[in-house]
Structures are given as structure tokens and as C-alpha cells.
Design a protein around this motif. Structure first.
Motif, short mmCIF file in Angstrom:
data_model
loop_
_atom_site.label_atom_id
_atom_site.label_comp_id
_atom_site.label_asym_id
_atom_site.label_seq_id
_atom_site.Cartn_x
_atom_site.Cartn_y
_atom_site.Cartn_z
N LEU A 442 17.99 -1.45 10.86
CA LEU A 442 18.60 -2.59 10.16
C LEU A 442 19.90 -3.00 10.85
N GLY A 443 20.71 -2.00 11.20
CA GLY A 443 21.97 -2.30 11.88
C GLY A 443 21.73 -3.06 13.18
N ALA A 444 20.74 -2.58 13.95
CA ALA A 444 20.44 -3.24 15.21
C ALA A 444 19.94 -4.65 14.98
N ALA A 445 19.16 -4.83 13.92
CA ALA A 445 18.65 -6.17 13.64
C ALA A 445 19.80 -7.12 13.30
N VAL A 446 20.72 -6.64 12.45
CA VAL A 446 21.87 -7.48 12.09
C VAL A 446 22.70 -7.79 13.33
N TRP A 447 22.89 -6.79 14.16
CA TRP A 447 23.67 -7.01 15.39
C TRP A 447 22.99 -8.05 16.27
N ALA A 448 21.67 -7.90 16.44
CA ALA A 448 20.95 -8.84 17.30
C ALA A 448 21.08 -10.26 16.76
N TYR A 449 21.01 -10.40 15.43
CA TYR A 449 21.02 -11.74 14.84
C TYR A 449 22.41 -12.36 14.85
N THR A 450 23.42 -11.52 14.60
CA THR A 450 24.76 -12.10 14.44
C THR A 450 25.57 -12.12 15.73
N LEU A 451 25.17 -11.31 16.73
CA LEU A 451 26.02 -11.25 17.91
C LEU A 451 25.23 -11.37 19.21
N PHE A 452 24.14 -10.58 19.32
CA PHE A 452 23.46 -10.50 20.61
C PHE A 452 22.75 -11.81 20.95
N LEU A 453 21.91 -12.29 20.05
CA LEU A 453 21.17 -13.53 20.35
C LEU A 453 22.11 -14.72 20.46
N PRO A 454 23.11 -14.86 19.56
CA PRO A 454 24.05 -15.98 19.74
C PRO A 454 24.84 -15.89 21.04
N SER A 455 24.98 -14.66 21.61
CA SER A 455 25.81 -14.52 22.81
C SER A 455 25.21 -15.24 24.00
N PHE A 456 23.91 -15.55 23.93
CA PHE A 456 23.31 -16.29 25.04
C PHE A 456 23.72 -17.76 25.00
N GLY A 457 24.36 -18.17 23.90
CA GLY A 457 24.78 -19.55 23.77
C GLY A 457 24.02 -20.24 22.66
N HIS A 458 24.66 -21.20 22.05
CA HIS A 458 24.01 -21.93 20.97
C HIS A 458 22.86 -22.73 21.54
N GLY A 459 21.73 -22.61 20.90
CA GLY A 459 20.59 -23.40 21.35
C GLY A 459 19.79 -22.77 22.46
N VAL A 460 20.18 -21.58 22.94
CA VAL A 460 19.39 -20.95 24.01
C VAL A 460 18.23 -20.18 23.41
N ILE A 461 18.55 -19.24 22.53
CA ILE A 461 17.48 -18.50 21.86
C ILE A 461 17.40 -18.94 20.41
N LEU A 462 18.54 -18.89 19.73
CA LEU A 462 18.58 -19.42 18.37
C LEU A 462 18.92 -20.90 18.46
N PRO A 463 18.14 -21.75 17.83
CA PRO A 463 18.41 -23.19 17.92
C PRO A 463 19.74 -23.55 17.25
N GLU A 464 20.28 -24.67 17.70
CA GLU A 464 21.58 -25.14 17.22
C GLU A 464 21.61 -25.25 15.69
N SER A 465 20.50 -25.66 15.13
CA SER A 465 20.47 -25.91 13.68
C SER A 465 20.72 -24.62 12.90
N VAL A 466 20.29 -23.49 13.46
CA VAL A 466 20.48 -22.22 12.76
C VAL A 466 21.97 -21.93 12.58
N PHE A 467 22.77 -22.28 13.58
CA PHE A 467 24.20 -22.02 13.49
C PHE A 467 24.86 -22.96 12.49
N ALA A 468 24.36 -24.18 12.46
CA ALA A 468 24.98 -25.19 11.59
C ALA A 468 24.55 -25.01 10.14
N GLU A 469 23.24 -24.81 9.92
CA GLU A 469 22.73 -24.82 8.54
C GLU A 469 22.06 -23.51 8.13
#
Lengths: 893, 97
Positions: A442-469
Motif C-alpha cells: 500500500l505504501g509503495a502504491a501511494v508513493w507511486a501515485y503521489t510522487l513517482f508517476l507525477p515525477s515524470f511530469g504532468h501529462g507524461v504518465i498521469l494525464p493533466e486532468s488527473v492533477f487538476a480534477e
């Protein structure tokens, strides 16, 4: 400076490292590792914590965030100075349990869980890959600085090609010195020595650059202080939440980062080195960071604003024309990068081969592989190459454009997800596999979602809309604002949520689940490691192994055999008369010998204890217990079998005795029969011969002889009749004609039938005819036969002057008994037990006409009628009791 | 209450060892306090001289103090553990089985 010079300096430096590592390996092989094991080398090897991120990135970090960069050193400092709390235990566990990596620690603690080991390995690989990319990036960037910044320089080299060369070189080094052996007990002396040297180089380089800046450029401490206070750095506010969170993360990271675990725990030679490192390593960290702020402040004021602060360490000396100093700084950065990459690659390769490749290999191959060592070595080498390739791919893919510090914290926060399971596991016995697995995942999942995947940049892996809404428009799941808590720094946000969820899941999962027996054993061994393990070794270990082995072997094999075995071995080794060397072959042989006596697992554990000095692992203990249980089971079975055998033997003996008795009985029976038959036959033959010869015999004489012959023939007939009767009765081929009759009538009939016997003696019969008024349902003739026999005996044998017979009938409980008591001398005590046997006659008093079968027949008859006939002693004469069951008797109404 | 006039040498040693262990355990607590002082600092305001250099010097002084105290305690602890293990066999500090 020319490109060729830079490359050749790098190559020479790398060659020097190879030489040092090679030399250290050779020294270690020859046993001369005394100073290689010194606390100083141990402390310096810890310096791989200071990577290129530290060497270059700290200045950049400081120029962006002021004093905050210190957090990544303060965390480890607090952990090291508090070594008595946690590190000491970790190191002791690592040594006593032969831990090979952080994944191994967690897997072992939670009952050798392959799942957890694999999970931790995956997290470690994912968390470390960006870090490896970072090192490649720093080396290529520093190459680029020389290309741009110096007059008459070379064209900017292809950065990717540089990165490939660097990665390839480090892979070769790691494979050469990191995979010489697979035994976790063996340490990588070559690697450790090389990184200790690199630690000195980078410290020296940074101190040199720092001193140059402070005294050479700024002109003293006071001036530097003034420039610092005047620089934009001074206006940067301190983010308090980040200060706390980053100290926590970096402190936790030093415990669980794969490369730090490798040098702190796995490569630890002696627990006491930790005591030295507890103050020397914080000192090293302070020295590495003391000039960071001055360099940043001076760099910001002297260099143009577009200059990358991450490279001030290189560009400041270059800007002042000190190429040699810049070259030294370059080597320092190069050292930081290579030492980190090499150790991280080795640590990750160990984890990958032990926790991913090997379990898969073993599960795919049904049969036990012959040479696991080869498989392990190959998989480790491939893993090192693979890990570096991964780092290179990440570097190319991410474009290498981001600031160094940011990547570092993403990586730290990911790896730290392992910390609750690891630290909880060594302090809390209640921690379970399920809790650890849920917490870590669970910890790793939260880390991946809140820090690791966003670290590639907005819209690279997680789409921009996820950050906004938020995902699917769910507002409280926005990666930077979980559960609606906005405004936090992304790293702090991720640390808080991932650790909170991780720890909560770990606690709840552990409390709610139940551990397996192996888990509980391991838990006890880990948490109470100081009760179970031996203290620091190093002074108790002596050369007396062979003697210890001999003492132990004598106890088990017996003194004579053990001494013979050792003497034979000494002869083979050419040391006749001395104790043999404890070579592996000898240990193998001894173990086999001992295994014959105490079982394989026990023998292995005992020899391991003495020869290798390792503590017995839980698996060993369980195997020993298993063996002991098997032996006990076996002995219980043997005992049961021997009891069964003795029971059978007893039964056989009894049967044999019975058969012998029967045989004796049969013999005596045959003897009796022939005797009984022969007596009348003899007289018949004699008298018939007289009759045949008797010419002048008188008529009355012939008449008398004929009468004798007739009498004897009758007696024979009677005898044969009785024998037949008895035979029929004994073999149960008799049919009873039951009818209801009054007992009185039966007795009367029996008295009448016997009245012709000895009438001259006049037996007086006394009976109570009222008592006899009982209806009996039985075979009347047979019952009468019994009565007749008894009364006839009384008439024949009662030797009283006035013979008298009392007949008493009693109805009692379920039976009717009829007693016949005379007033004669009765039957002698010693004969009372045999009177019911066949051919039993107490005297020859009335030999004629009696075959001694009467009472035997009576007994058989009464048995057939469901009753019994017994002799009643102590009645003042001969007394017999005939008992009939009540079913066949009822009082006449 | 009477106390033994001559304290046993070994007892005294093991007593000192325990106190050293206590000290060793206490250092990180002081470390945390020293390093969390920056949380109390006022945020720099524009135009004001915030004294970043002085703050840095404080942190490094604290750091140096911690290193020095740890060094003293660790070295003494190390020698005592060493002697304890050699002279007394199993000792509390080493947790020898």
C-alpha cells in the motif's frame, strides 16, 4: 584541457581502482586482511551515501533551498549517533542470520517469505533506477562542462555515448569484483577497499574546492560570511514541514537503501566498527557539507545567472583558471558516482538473483539443479548488467534535464516504504508477513501515485486532468492533494500519506493475522537477537578448531573411533602425529561420519557451530527437531513392535503348553482305554479257551465260565456305551429332548433305578418332597442319568456304618440347586479336583463294573443342560451339588 | 543501611558500562533537539539581514558537538565492551550468550 587528457586521467584513475581492488582481493585471499577490516575502511565505505547527488547536487540544492540541503545529512547523522538503538541490532541480526540484503532481511524475518523478498526487490529496483540514471547524468554533465567551459577545448561529446561508456565500465568493475563468490559470508574486500579510496578522493576534492573558494576567492571566513548573508540564499525561507519530513526520510533511507544496507550490515566485519563509524561517519558528512553554502553563495555572485548551480563545484575553479583543481573535482564527482553505482548494482543484483531469479528458476525446474552456484553467479552478473542498462534507459528516456535533488527524494521516499516492515520486524514480535506485505504494497502504491508517476511530469504518465480534477473527476484523489489536503509540498505530502497508510496497514494487518510457526520463530530470533546470538567475534576465534572438532567427535563417535578418524585424516594430509587441518573435504567426511550417529541436520549444525562459527539458523534447528522427532517416532514404533512380539511369544508358549497337556491327556486316555478294554478281554479269552479245551468239564462249571464271559462282555459293552456317550456329549452332537417335569419325580425315578445296587447295605434317603415340588423344563432322561450316577456312587462308596443320603433342593436367584450329601468319609481333598476327569477312580474297591467315566459324563450332561455339577467340600461326607438354570425350572403353581 | 566499604571492581565496571550505554542512547535525543531548533527560527523578511551564515555556523557547531560527544562515549564504550568481553566472559553490554 584536451578531451584526451580528461579521458586518460579518468582511465588512469579507473585503472588505479582496479589495481587497488585486485590487490585487496589478493591480500584477503592470503589472510592479510587485518587492516582491510579496520573501522576506518568500514567508515569510509559508508560514504557511498554521498553520491554525485551530494557532490554536485548539494550546491545546486543549497542555491535553491538554502540550509534545507542539510536534512539529507542530518537524518543519517541522527541514526548513526543513535547506533545503540537500531543499527547495532540490525548489524547483529545481519551477522547471526547471514543476511545478504534488505530484501533478505525482510524475507527472513517474515518466515522466509518469497513474496515479500520479491516485493522488496522490485521496490528497490524501481526506487534505485532513477538514482543510477542520476549518476550517469552527473558524469556526462561534468564531461560536458570541460567541453564548454575551457578555451581550446574539444567539442561537446555525445552525452549518450559517454553515458554508455561509463555504465559499461562500472558494470565490468562490479561484475569483476562483486561476483567472485556467492557466499554471503565472504565479503567484497576489493570493492570495499576501492570505495574507501574513492571516499577519500571525493572528500579531498570537495575540501580542496571549498578551501579554494573560501580563502582563494572570497578571502577568508569573515568575507564569506558577509557574502553569504548578502546573497539571495539568505532570503530563502525555511520550509519547516520539509525540514522535518526530509530528516525523517533520509534517516530512514540510510537503514533500508539497498547499497547502504550492503555496506552497513552485509560488509560489516566486526560489530565494534560500528562504534567508530557512529561518530566518524557524521564527521565525514559534516566535512562533505561544510563548504556547500559558501560555494553556492560565491558561485551565485560570481557566475552568470544561467550557470547550472549543480555544477558550481566544477565551474568555479574553471572560471578562475584552476584546471587542475577542476580536474580533481571532476575525479571527486566521478568517484561519488562510480562507488555508488557499483555497490548499488551489486546489492540489487544479489537481491534480484536471490529473490526473483532463483525462486523462479527453482519453481520452473522440477528436479534439483546440480550446480546452483553457476546459476547464481550467472544471474548475478546478468542482473548487474541489467540494472545498469535500466539506469541508462531511464537516463536516456528522462532526457537528463531535471535537477538532481528532486530525483533523489523521489527515490528515497520509495525505498523508505520498506522501513516500517524492517524496523517493525526487528523490534516487534507481533509483526506478521501479511501485515508487512499489505503495508509495503500500500505504501509503495501511494508513493507511486503521489510522487513517482507525477515525477515524470504532468501529462507524461498521469494525464493533466488527473492533477487538476483527480482521477475520473474524484477531487479528493488528486495526486498532490489526497483527501482534500491541499497546499502541501509534494514530497512532504507523499511522505506523510505513504508512511501513514503504510504503518497503519502494517499494524492492522499484523494484529489481525496469525503468523506461521517459522515466522514466529524468526520473529523471536530477530527481536531477541541479543539473547540468541553470540557477541562480537574476533578475539574468541582461535586456531583450535580441529581440537574442538575432535572433542565433539569423541563424544559422539567414541574416543577410539574419533581418534582413528583424525589420525587417518592427518596421515592423508601428510601431518601424521598432528591434528589435521580443517579442510572442506575433511569437514565433509566428518559430517558424514557424525550424520551416521546423530542425523544429517544435527551433524551439519554442530560442525557449522565449531568450524565456521556461525550460529544455528531456525531452519537448522527445525531440521534437528524434525530428526529428533523421527528418531523418537522410530523408537516408539520399535517399542510397540517388541511388545507385540513378546505378547505373541507368550501366546505361543501358552498354546504350546496346552498342546503338550492335551497330548499327555490323550496318551493317558489311550492308555486307560486299552487297559480298561484289555482286562475284560483277557478274562473272556482265558475262559473261552478253557471252554474250548474243556472236554471233561462239568456242566455247572461250563455254566459258570460262560456266565463270567457273559458278564465281562456286558461290562465291555457298558464301557463302550459310556465311551460313546461321553464322545457324543463332548462333541456336542447330542440332541436334548426337553419337556417339563416335576423335579420330585426325577429324583424318585433315580432312587428307584438305583435301588438294586447294594440293597443289603440299606441306604437311608432323607428328602423334603415339598421343596422338590419344582417344575423343571429340561431333558428328563439326561437329568435322571446324572442323579442316578450320583445316588449310585453314594450307594457304592458310602462307607458309613449306617449309610445315609440327604437330598436338599434349593431355589435361589436364577438357579435351582440339588445337593446330594452322604455321611461317608467323602472324597479326599487332593482328589476333589480330579473326580470329574475321565477314568478317575479313587480306589479299586469296586473296580468291577466301573470305568471311571460316570462323573465325567455327568459334567458333560450338566454343561449341555446349561447347569453344572460340583463337589461341595466340608459337608461331613461326600457331597455333590447339581445346579440348573431357572429358565428350565419353575415352581409348580 | 550499610554499603560495602570496598566496591567490587567488576560491579563498578559493569555499572559504568551501563551508564555509558544510557548516554549512548541519549545522544540522538539531544541531536534531535539541536537539529530541530531551525523550526523555531523566524522566517527571513525582505530587507532584513537574516544571518544565514550565523545559522549555518550554529548547525555545524551543533553537529561538531554531537560528533565529539559521540566519539568520547563510543570509544570508551568500545574499550569497556572489549575488556568486559575478554575479562568477564558474558557481559551485559555485549549480550554474549
Amino acid at each position: 584541457m584536451s578531451f584526451d587528457l580528461l579521458v586518460s586521467v579518468s582511465l588512469v584513475y579507473v585503472g588505479l581502482l582496479f589495481l587497488i581492488a585486485y590487490w585487496a582481493e589478493r591480500r584477503a585471499l592470503r589472510g592479510g586482511v587485518r587492516w582491510l577490516r579496520s573501522p576506518l575502511v568500514y567508515t569510509l565505505s559508508l560514504s557511498i551515501y554521498c553520491t554525485a547527488w551530494t557532490f554536485y547536487g548539494a550546491v545546486g540544492y543549497a542555491s535553491r533551498s538554502g540550509l534545507e540541503f542539510l536534512t539529507i545529512y542530518i537524518g543519517p547523522t541522527l541514526i548513526l549517533i543513535g547506533w545503540w538503538w537500531c543499527l547495532r541490532k540490525l548489524v547483529r541480526i545481519g551477522r547471526s542470520q547471514r543476511i545478504t540484503s534488505i530484501a533478505d532481511l525482510i524475507s527472513s524475518r517474515y518466515g522466509k517469505s518469497a513474496l515479500l523478498g520479491g516485493m522488496v526487490t522490485v521496490i528497490a529496483v524501481v526506487g534505485t533506477t532513477p538514482y543510477l540514471a542520476l549518476q550517469l547524468q552527473s558524469v556526462t554533465l561534468s564531461f560536458g562542462v570541460f567541453a564548454e567551459g575551457t578555451p581550446g577545448s574539444f567539442p561537446v561529446p555525445d552525452q549518450r555515448a559517454t553515458a554508455i561508456w561509463v555504465a559499461g565500465g562500472m558494470a565490468v568493475f562490479a561484475i569483476l569484483f562483486g561476483t567472485r563468490n556467492v557466499d554471503a559470508n565472504e565479503r567484497h574486500h576489493g570493492v570495499v577497499t576501492a570505495i574507501a579510496l574513492e571516499a577519500l578522493v571525493k572528500l579531498f576534492a570537495l575540501l580542496a574546492v571549498g578551501s579554494f573558494i573560501v580563502w582563494g576567492v572570497a578571502g577568508g571566513i569573515g568575507e564569506v560570511a558577509a557574502r553569504i548573508n548578502a546573497s539571495p540564499l539568505a532570503q530563502i525561507p525555511l520550509d519547516r514541514s520539509r525540514w522535518l519530513a526530509l530528516i525523517f526520510v533520509s534517516g530512514a533511507a540510510i537503514l533500508v537503501l539497498p547499497r547502504m544496507f550492503q555496506v552497513l550490515v552485509v560488509e560489516n566485519e566486526d560489530e565494534r566498527h560500528l562504534a567508530t563509524a557512529s561518530w566518524a561517519f557524521p564527521l565525514y558528512l559534516a566535512a562533505m557539507s561544510v563548504f556547500v553554502i559558501p560555494i553556492a553563495a560565491v558561485g551565485m555572485s560570481e557566475l552568470p545567472s544561467w550557470a547550472n548551480p549543480d555544477l558550481f563545484v566544477l565551474t568555479l575553479p574553471l572560471a578562475h583558471g584552476h584546471e587542475m583543481l577542476a580536474l580533481l573535482a571532476f575525479l571527486g564527482g566521478f568517484s561519488s558516482a562510480t562507488s555508488m553505482v557499483i555497490v548499488a548494482a551489486i546489492a540489487l543484483a544479489t537481491m534480484i538473483s536471490n529473490h526473483i531469479v532463483l525462486p523462479l528458476w527453482l519453481s520452473l525446474r522440477a528436479e534439483a539443479p546440480g550446480n546452483l552456484r553457476a546459476v547464481l553467479l550467472t544471474s548475478r552478473r546478468l542482473s548487474i548488467a541489467g540494472v545498469l542498462a535500466l539506469g541508462y534507459v531511464y537516463y536516456v528516456w528522462s532526457g537528463g534535464g531535471r535537477e538532481l535533488a528532486a530525483i533523489g527524494f523521489v527515490s528515497f521516499t520509495g525505498v523508505v516504504q520498506v522501513m516500517p516492515a524492517a524496523v517493525g520486524g526487528i523490534f516487534w514480535r507481533g509483526a506478521t508477513r501479511i501485515g508487512a506485505a499489505i503495508g509495503v504494497s500500500l505504501g509503495a502504491a501511494v508513493w507511486a501515485y503521489t510522487l513517482f508517476l507525477p515525477s515524470f511530469g504532468h501529462g507524461v504518465i498521469l494525464p493533466e486532468s488527473v492533477f487538476a480534477e483527480g482521477p475520473f473527476g474524484i477531487g479528493w484523489l488528486k495526486p498532490y492533494a489526497l483527501f482534500g489536503i491541499e497546499g502541501l509540498d509534494p514530497v512532504v505530502h507523499s511522505v506523510i500519506w505513504s508512511m501513514a497508510i503504510n504503518c497503519a496497514a502494517f499494524l492492522v494487518g499484523s494484529i489481525a493475522s496469525f503468523p506461521t510457526p517459522l515466522e514466529r520463530l524468526q520473529g523471536a530470533q530477530f527481536v531477541n537477537v541479543f539473547d540468541y546470538s553470540r557477541g562480537p567475534r574476533g578475539w574468541s576465534q582461535s586456531k583450535a578448531e580441529a581440537e574442538d572438532l575432535l572433542i565433539m567427535a569423541q563424544r559422539i563417535l567414541g574416543p577410539r573411533e574419533a581418534q582413528d578418524l583424525f589420525a587417518a585424516e592427518a596421515r592423508i594430509q601428510g601431518k601424521a602425529g598432528f591434528l589435521p587441518d580443517t579442510t572442506p573435504e575433511f569437514l565433509d567426511r566428518l559430517e558424514r561420519e557424525l550424520a551416521g550417529s546423530v542425523g544429517a541436520a544435527t551433524a551439519h549444525a554442530m560442525i557449522g557451530q565449531i568450524a565456521i562459527g556461525t550460529t544455528v539458523s531456525v531452519e537448522d534447528l527445525m531440521a534437528v527437531a524434525d530428526e529428533a522427532a523421527q528418531i523418537m517416532e522410530h523408537s516408539i514404533q520399535l517399542k510397540a513392535k517388541s511388545e507385540e512380539l513378546s505378547r505373541t511369544a507368550r501366546q505361543l508358549r501358552e498354546a504350546n503348553q496346552k498342546l503338550t497337556e492335551l497330548s499327555v491327556q490323550k496318551d493317558s486316555f489311550l492308555g486307560q482305554i486299552s487297559h480298561e478294554l484289555r482286562t475284560p478281554m483277557t478274562s473272556i479269552r482265558a475262559f473261552s479257551e478253557i471252554l474250548m479245551d474243556g472236554e471233561g468239564m462239568q456242566a455247572e462249571e461250563r455254566q459258570r465260565f460262560a456266565a463270567i464271559i457273559h458278564d465281562e462282555a456286558q461290562r465291555l459293552t457298558r464301557l463302550l456305551d459310556a465311551l460313546l456317550d461321553l464322545n457324543v456329549l463332548e462333541h456336542g452332537q447330542v440332541s436334548l429332548n426337553r419337556d417339563t417335569v416335576r423335579l420330585r419325580d426325577v429324583i424318585t425315578r433315580a432312587l428307584a433305578a438305583t435301588s438294586s445296587i447294594n440293597p443289603e447295605r440299606g441306604l437311608a434317603v432323607r428328602r423334603d418332597t415339598l421343596d422338590e415340588d419344582i417344575l423343571v423344563h429340561t431333558d428328563t432322561d439326561r437329568l435322571a442319568q446324572v442323579f442316578i450316577n450320583i445316588i449310585a456312587n453314594a450307594r457304592k462308596y458310602c462307607d458309613a456304618a449306617e449309610p445315609q443320603l440327604r437330598i436338599l433342593v434349593q431355589s435361589r436367584g436364577g438357579t435351582v440347586s440339588v445337593d446330594f450329601v452322604d455321611n461317608g468319609s467323602g472324597i479326599p481333598v487332593h482328589s476333589q479336583s480330579v473326580i470329574f476327569e475321565k477314568f478317575c477312580r479313587l480306589s479299586d474297591q469296586s473296580a468291577a463294573g466301573s470305568a471311571g467315566l460316570g462323573l465325567a459324563i455327568c459334567r458333560e450332561i450338566m454343561q449341555k443342560l446349561g447347569g453344572s455339577i460340583t463337589y461341595l467340600p466340608g459337608q461331613g461326607g461326600g457331597a455333590f451339588r447339581v445346579t440348573l438354570p431357572v429358565q428350565s425350572a419353575e415352581k409348580a403353581a | 543501611m550499610s554499603t560495602p566499604r570496598l566496591p567490587l571492581f567488576l560491579e563498578r565496571q559493569s555499572y559504568r558500562r551501563r551508564r555509558l550505554v544510557d548516554a549512548s542512547r541519549a545522544i540522538p535525543v539531544f541531536g534531535i533537539i539541536l537539529f530541530f531548533v531551525p523550526l523555531l527560527w523566524q522566517q527571513p523578511e525582505p530587507g532584513e539581514a537574516p544571518g544565514l551564515a550565523q545559522r549555518g555556523i550554529y548547525l555545524f557547531l551543533a553537529w561538531g558537538l554531537l560528533v565529539a560527544v559521540t566519539a568520547v562515549i563510543s570509544i570508551r564504550l568500545q574499550t569497556r565492551l572489549h575488556e568486559g568481553a575478554r575479562q568477564n566472559g558474558p557481559a551485559e553490554g555485549t549480550d554474549v550468550l
